[in-house]
Structure formats: C-alpha cells, structure tokens
Enzyme design. Structure first.
Site, PDB file in Angstrom:
ATOM      1  N   ASP A   1       0.843  -1.190   0.000  1.00 54.12           N
ATOM      2  CA  ASP A   1       0.000   0.000   0.000  1.00 54.12           C
ATOM      3  C   ASP A   1       0.879   1.240   0.000  1.00 54.12           C
ATOM      4  OD1 ASP A   1       0.800  -0.333   2.671  1.00 54.12           O
ATOM      5  OD2 ASP A   1      -1.035   0.539   3.465  1.00 54.12           O
TER       6      ASP A   1
ATOM      7  N   TYR B   1       2.863   4.733   0.872  1.00 54.68           N
ATOM      8  CA  TYR B   1       3.495   5.273   2.076  1.00 54.68           C
ATOM      9  C   TYR B   1       2.479   6.136   2.831  1.00 54.68           C
ATOM     10  CZ  TYR B   1       8.021   4.059  -0.091  1.00 54.68           C
ATOM     11  OH  TYR B   1       9.090   3.400  -0.664  1.00 54.68           O
TER      12      TYR B   1
ATOM     13  N   PHE C   1       6.789   1.816  -3.952  1.00 51.45           N
ATOM     14  CA  PHE C   1       8.171   2.010  -3.488  1.00 51.45           C
ATOM     15  C   PHE C   1       8.748   3.382  -3.831  1.00 51.45           C
ATOM     16  CE2 PHE C   1       7.910  -2.665  -3.792  1.00 51.45           C
ATOM     17  CZ  PHE C   1       8.271  -3.011  -2.496  1.00 51.45           C
TER      18      PHE C   1
END
Length: 226
Positions: A69, A71, A82
């Site tokens: 999911d 940040y 990422f």
C-alpha cells in the site's frame, strides 16, 4: 447516490478494468473514500491514485513490481509502489532496492527516489491497495482495492506474454496464484525492508535476471538507472 464517472485512467487499462469500475464494490470504494476524506487525510492525492496505470499504459507493460500500500507519511506517496516524489528522501526499503541494484548491475545508488523513469519504460509499480489513511499503514487494505488490483494482475497475465513479475515478500508472493507461469517469468524473494532484506533480497539479482529474460524474448531491457 454517488455517481461513478469515467475514471481518469489510461484507455488501455480502462478497457481491461471497465467491468471493475462498473461493479458495486468499486462504487463502495468511492463512497468509502468520500467519507474518509471528511475526517482524515488520505494518500496519495486523488489525481495520483491511478498514477501507476497512467505512467505505464497497458500495452507498454514489461515488468510488474508489486507493493502492498502507499506510504502513509506526508509527501511520500504519489501512486507508484516504493517510489517517492522528487526531493523526498528514499525510505529504507527503497534504499535497499538501490543497494541491490548497485550490487547487481553496478548502477550508482541514486540520490533521487522517484521511480517515474522506470514506470515510463514499462515497469508497472503497482500497490495492492491504491490509497491509505495518513499515518495508518494498511488502513485501506479491506475496502475493495485488492479485488481491483487483482483484476489488473489477472488482465496482464491473461492478455500479455513474456512479462516479468517481481514478487518481494510474502504478501506479494501470495499474488503468484493470479499469474500464468507458463507465459511469464515470476521472480520471488523476501521484502526489501530492513527487517528482511538480508535474508535473500540482497543478492537476488532480480534486475539483471529481468533484463536477461526480456532480451531473450526480443524485448528491449529496462534502463534501471535514475
């Protein structure tokens, strides 16, 4: 009554996911997010929820990297698994990805954590949940997004061939069931987080193995430098 308009998503993806957008569960996602935003901050900003799909059109996908999911911290999430926007320090897992990239291909560890260059080359940076409540990881894991992103993975598996799926960590590996391994390359290892990376992510050579597979199938490799 909540009107579900045509989402701002790349046309090829819209055709693949049209039935999802028209389904009751997707209407429920929209209702949930409208209500959630009345009391909480939600990441990423609404225009970036489908950023992964818009930067990597369906017919351009070569590689899929699955995240869990977005940040949950301010300024980090911009719709790519990422990745962080320009000017935002790379989180720990992304630093470990860059460390392996350097070890595998000798690429200088970048100072920038924005992975849009990968996305524009055909690397779909797909989180299983496309939104999150600020400060609360996995808070939107059960609102329906997984049904939606599972459909995207299945669409890729069914309608394309010679893709590379990079499954990092147990959660991503659980999606292997959606992928036809006779048509695609599946590479699996532990998550690049500091808690796990030393147990197999470092030294996995997934970046070079990806390019070897693409090249062997007459597909141009990814330039992993940033």
């Amino acid at each position: 009554m909540i009107e579900v308009k045509r989402p701002k998503i790349e046309d090829g993806w819209y055709e693949i996911l049209k039935n999802e957008f028209e389904s009751p569960y997707f209407r429920n996602i929209k209702i949930f997010l409208i209500n959630e935003k009345q009391h909480h901050t939600v990441y990423p900003p609404s225009p970036l929820i489908f950023n992964a799909f818009n930067l990597t059109p369906f017919d351009k996908v070569k590689v899929v990297i699955l995240g869990q999911d977005p940040y949950p911290n301010p300024g980090q999430a911009h719709g790519l698994a990422f990745s962080v926007p320009d000017g935002i320090p790379a989180p720990a897992s992304l630093k470990n990805i860059f460390t392996e990239l350097n070890s595998d291909l000798g690429i200088t560890i970048p100072k920038n954590g924005n992975l849009e260059k990968w996305a524009r080359q055909g690397v779909l940076l797909l989180n299983s949940s496309l939104t999150v409540r600020a400060g609360n990881p996995a808070s939107h894991a059960n609102i329906g997004w997984q049904t939606f992103t599972d459909a995207a993975i299945q669409g890729l598996s069914t309608k394309k061939e010679h893709l590379v799926f990079l499954l990092w960590g147990n959660y991503a590996i659980s999606k292997e069931r959606l992928i036809d391994s006779n048509k695609h390359l599946i590479l699996k290892t532990v998550h690049p987080s500091p808690l796990a990376a030393h147990r197999g992510f470092f030294g996995c050579h997934h970046f070079s193995l990806t390019n070897q597979y693409l090249t062997s199938n007459n597909i141009s490799p990814i330039d992993w430098s940033l």
